[in-house]
Design a protein around this motif. Structure first.
Motif, PDB file in Angstrom:
ATOM      1  N   ASN A  34       0.834  -1.197   0.000  1.00 26.82           N
ATOM      2  CA  ASN A  34       0.000   0.000   0.000  1.00 26.82           C
ATOM      3  C   ASN A  34       0.872   1.252   0.000  1.00 26.82           C
ATOM      4  O   ASN A  34       0.699   2.175   0.807  1.00 26.82           O
ATOM      5  CB  ASN A  34      -0.990   0.010   1.165  1.00 26.82           C
ATOM      6  CG  ASN A  34      -2.155   0.944   0.898  1.00 26.82           C
ATOM      7  OD1 ASN A  34      -2.161   1.709  -0.062  1.00 26.82           O
ATOM      8  ND2 ASN A  34      -3.149   0.889   1.754  1.00 26.82           N
ATOM      9  N   LEU A  37      -0.633   4.928   0.033  1.00 25.84           N
ATOM     10  CA  LEU A  37      -1.049   5.408   1.346  1.00 25.84           C
ATOM     11  C   LEU A  37       0.164   5.760   2.204  1.00 25.84           C
ATOM     12  O   LEU A  37       0.177   6.782   2.894  1.00 25.84           O
ATOM     13  CB  LEU A  37      -1.906   4.356   2.057  1.00 25.84           C
ATOM     14  CG  LEU A  37      -2.414   4.734   3.444  1.00 25.84           C
ATOM     15  CD1 LEU A  37      -3.315   5.964   3.379  1.00 25.84           C
ATOM     16  CD2 LEU A  37      -3.157   3.561   4.069  1.00 25.84           C
ATOM     17  N   GLU A  41       0.589   9.509   3.675  1.00 21.53           N
ATOM     18  CA  GLU A  41       0.623   9.738   5.121  1.00 21.53           C
ATOM     19  C   GLU A  41       1.926  10.377   5.566  1.00 21.53           C
ATOM     20  O   GLU A  41       1.929  11.275   6.418  1.00 21.53           O
ATOM     21  CB  GLU A  41       0.394   8.434   5.871  1.00 21.53           C
ATOM     22  CG  GLU A  41      -1.035   7.958   5.811  1.00 21.53           C
ATOM     23  CD  GLU A  41      -1.276   6.660   6.553  1.00 21.53           C
ATOM     24  OE1 GLU A  41      -0.292   5.969   6.911  1.00 21.53           O
ATOM     25  OE2 GLU A  41      -2.450   6.335   6.775  1.00 21.53           O
TER      26      GLU A  41
END
Length: 75
Positions: A34, A37, A41
């Motif tokens: 992932n 993400l 973040e």
């Protein structure tokens, strides 16, 4: 390594201009799943400037590793 606001802007721009693969292999022992993400973040956290310097540097270095792995994939 510490980083500047300009470097962070450039890093964010790089990731915004590409399609980040879901899985990014950094080396034989490290793989980010992932990855989009993960990148999002970490950039968001760095932009807040609320991390202590040692953690901010670690996050920056991880983003640099992901960028390098995307540009020159580990085989």
């Amino acid at each position: 390594m510490t980083f500047t606001d300009i470097q962070l802007f450039e890093m964010e721009k790089f990731f915004n201009e590409i399609t980040i693969p879901e899985v990014v292999k950094i080396d034989a022992a490290t793989t980010y799943t992932n990855a989009p993400l993960f990148v999002q973040e970490n950039i968001t956290l760095l932009k807040t400037k609320q991390l202590i310097p040692v953690i901010a540097t670690q996050r920056w270095n991880m983003l640099c590793e992901v960028k390098k792995a995307i540009l020159d994939p580990v085989k």
